[in-house]
Motif scaffolding. Structure first.
Motif, PDB file in Angstrom:
ATOM      1  N   ARG A  28       5.460 -19.651  -5.838  1.00 42.84           N
ATOM      2  CA  ARG A  28       4.979 -18.425  -6.485  1.00 42.84           C
ATOM      3  C   ARG A  28       5.564 -17.797  -7.336  1.00 42.84           C
ATOM      4  O   ARG A  28       5.396 -17.333  -8.613  1.00 42.84           O
ATOM      5  N   TYR A  29       6.986 -17.774  -7.368  1.00 46.91           N
ATOM      6  CA  TYR A  29       7.844 -17.120  -7.963  1.00 46.91           C
ATOM      7  C   TYR A  29       7.898 -18.098  -9.275  1.00 46.91           C
ATOM      8  O   TYR A  29       7.943 -17.680 -10.737  1.00 46.91           O
ATOM      9  N   GLY A  30       7.906 -19.585  -9.366  1.00 43.02           N
ATOM     10  CA  GLY A  30       7.918 -20.413 -10.437  1.00 43.02           C
ATOM     11  C   GLY A  30       6.333 -20.159 -11.258  1.00 43.02           C
ATOM     12  O   GLY A  30       6.435 -20.013 -12.473  1.00 43.02           O
ATOM     13  N   ALA A  31       5.322 -19.868 -10.437  1.00 44.21           N
ATOM     14  CA  ALA A  31       4.147 -19.791 -11.108  1.00 44.21           C
ATOM     15  C   ALA A  31       4.003 -18.540 -11.739  1.00 44.21           C
ATOM     16  O   ALA A  31       3.662 -18.230 -12.962  1.00 44.21           O
ATOM     17  N   VAL A  32       4.617 -17.325 -11.192  1.00 45.25           N
ATOM     18  CA  VAL A  32       4.751 -16.130 -12.096  1.00 45.25           C
ATOM     19  C   VAL A  32       5.593 -16.127 -13.425  1.00 45.25           C
ATOM     20  O   VAL A  32       5.189 -15.582 -14.417  1.00 45.25           O
ATOM     21  N   ALA A  33       6.558 -16.944 -13.225  1.00 43.35           N
ATOM     22  CA  ALA A  33       7.665 -16.879 -14.339  1.00 43.35           C
ATOM     23  C   ALA A  33       6.837 -17.693 -15.276  1.00 43.35           C
ATOM     24  O   ALA A  33       7.218 -17.513 -16.619  1.00 43.35           O
ATOM     25  N   GLY A  34       6.200 -18.686 -14.829  1.00 40.05           N
ATOM     26  CA  GLY A  34       5.654 -19.783 -16.120  1.00 40.05           C
ATOM     27  C   GLY A  34       4.538 -19.021 -16.898  1.00 40.05           C
ATOM     28  O   GLY A  34       4.395 -19.054 -18.120  1.00 40.05           O
ATOM     29  N   ALA A  35       3.821 -18.319 -15.771  1.00 37.04           N
ATOM     30  CA  ALA A  35       2.664 -17.519 -16.639  1.00 37.04           C
ATOM     31  C   ALA A  35       3.126 -16.418 -17.558  1.00 37.04           C
ATOM     32  O   ALA A  35       2.597 -16.230 -18.559  1.00 37.04           O
ATOM     33  N   HIS A  36       4.216 -15.856 -17.191  1.00 31.09           N
ATOM     34  CA  HIS A  36       4.931 -14.807 -18.226  1.00 31.09           C
ATOM     35  C   HIS A  36       5.263 -15.261 -19.524  1.00 31.09           C
ATOM     36  O   HIS A  36       5.169 -15.158 -20.605  1.00 31.09           O
ATOM     37  N   ALA A  37       5.984 -16.693 -19.360  1.00 32.28           N
ATOM     38  CA  ALA A  37       6.259 -17.354 -20.626  1.00 32.28           C
ATOM     39  C   ALA A  37       5.446 -17.731 -21.483  1.00 32.28           C
ATOM     40  O   ALA A  37       5.306 -17.500 -22.831  1.00 32.28           O
ATOM     41  N   ARG A  80       9.287  -9.564  -9.216  1.00 35.38           N
ATOM     42  CA  ARG A  80       9.246  -9.140  -7.887  1.00 35.38           C
ATOM     43  C   ARG A  80       7.884  -8.333  -7.598  1.00 35.38           C
ATOM     44  O   ARG A  80       7.042  -8.503  -6.548  1.00 35.38           O
ATOM     45  N   ALA A  81       7.641  -7.583  -8.477  1.00 33.81           N
ATOM     46  CA  ALA A  81       6.583  -6.644  -8.649  1.00 33.81           C
ATOM     47  C   ALA A  81       5.398  -7.577  -8.741  1.00 33.81           C
ATOM     48  O   ALA A  81       4.347  -7.182  -7.942  1.00 33.81           O
ATOM     49  N   ARG A  82       5.371  -8.535  -9.684  1.00 35.54           N
ATOM     50  CA  ARG A  82       4.220  -9.442  -9.706  1.00 35.54           C
ATOM     51  C   ARG A  82       3.668 -10.467  -8.661  1.00 35.54           C
ATOM     52  O   ARG A  82       2.530 -10.765  -8.209  1.00 35.54           O
ATOM     53  N   VAL A  83       4.755 -10.782  -7.956  1.00 37.51           N
ATOM     54  CA  VAL A  83       4.860 -11.587  -6.590  1.00 37.51           C
ATOM     55  C   VAL A  83       4.471 -10.629  -5.529  1.00 37.51           C
ATOM     56  O   VAL A  83       3.717 -11.191  -4.338  1.00 37.51           O
ATOM     57  N   GLY A  84       4.834  -9.377  -5.535  1.00 37.34           N
ATOM     58  CA  GLY A  84       4.796  -8.437  -4.468  1.00 37.34           C
ATOM     59  C   GLY A  84       5.603  -8.674  -3.348  1.00 37.34           C
ATOM     60  O   GLY A  84       5.390  -8.112  -2.090  1.00 37.34           O
TER      61      GLY A  84
END
Length: 301
Positions: free
Chosen positions: A268-277, A294-298
């Motif tokens: 989940r951390y990876g997916a959120v960081a990749g989406a941000h990029a 952390r906010a986007r992952v919850g």
């Protein structure tokens, strides 16, 4: 060395020239008028190092670098983001590429092969000193990184990114089979599950992750028979460029691993960081920071 580094990133320092084009593939034509042609530092190793630093991890980046304008751009980028950069001079010049980016954010990269050839080596004592201070070593597939794989001790976790490996090119195999955490893109794989199983069967990896863009990706863990799917995360802003998304995914995932998080949280951390990029224009460097992740992952904290 000033203090211990949680992560050592080996290789992957360089410069990209970004050209926005009306479509990909680009039809053959005598000429195109494009909005701008911009050159900026930030290839795969740079992106991973800066991404980890933005998430609060002590990170050092080591690579060969030329005494040229491109090398100056790489040095300035690391200085601006507070990432120690250890360089070994190379007569071949700093690695460079041209990225064609279409309006949807799709990318075609053209790498200058003349700057990655030869038999240069990292000084063994230099690498050993920095590896000794690291919990994890992320090895880019750029040379001369391949020459240090056999010298990395079993006491340190090794990760690598095979990028768009087709599962057949023998160059990537040394990296695939000598890392504990293996990442790659699923885009060029004829049989993704079979490739993931082969990496585990022939190498030492404890898990392998294949990303598939908006479709999420696949993960296989040693000791499990089933290749699992995981979902992508919708970006928080419009997608403008996919450049660096895989590097950002790795940064987020590795942060989770080093924090002792379970696999699903790391993904989940990876997916959120990749989406941000994907929401950051190719001409900028803006890795996701820890509070935003952390906010986007919850996650708490």
């Amino acid at each position: 060395m000033n203090g211990d580094s949680t992560v050592l990133v080996l290789g992957g320092a360089g410069v990209d020239t970004i050209i926005h084009v009306p479509e990909l593939p680009l039809p053959v034509r005598d000429s195109y008028l494009v909005p701008a042609i911009e050159t900026r530092a930030g290839q795969t190793g740079d992106n991973v190092a800066l991404g980890l630093r933005a998430l609060g991890l002590s990170t050092t980046h080591l690579d060969v670098l030329g005494d040229d304008r491109e090398g100056d751009l790489v040095r300035a980028l690391h200085e601006a983001y507070g990432v120690p950069l250890v360089t070994v001079p190379t007569a071949a010049g700093t690695k460079r590429a041209v990225n064609l980016v279409d309006p949807s954010g799709q990318r075609l990269s053209l790498y200058d092969g003349s700057r990655s050839e030869g038999d240069e080596r990292f000084p063994a004592d230099l690498v050993a000193a920095h590896v000794a201070a690291a919990r994890l070593v992320h090895v880019s597939i750029t040379q001369p990184c391949g020459y240090v794989l056999d010298d990395l001790p079993d006491t340190v976790t090794v990760s690598t990114d095979l990028h768009n490996w087709d599962g057949e090119n023998p160059y990537h195999e040394a990296f695939a089979y000598r890392a504990d955490l293996v990442f790659l893109s699923a885009t060029a794989l004829a049989d993704c599950p079979a490739t993931l199983r082969r990496i585990l069967d022939r190498g030492r990896a404890r898990l392998v992750v294949a990303t598939a863009g908006a479709e999420g990706g696949y993960v296989l863990v040693r000791g499990e028979d089933r290749v699992r799917r995981f979902d992508a995360v919708p970006p928080a802003a419009p997608v403008v460029d996919s450049n660096g998304a895989g590097d950002a995914f790795i940064s987020g995932f590795l942060y989770g691993q080093l924090a002792g998080e379970p696999l699903d949280t790391c993904l989940r951390y990876g997916a959120v960081a990749g989406a941000h990029a994907c929401t950051v224009p190719a001409t900028r460097v803006d890795p996701i920071d820890l509070p935003t992740l952390r906010a986007r992952v919850g996650s708490p904290g």
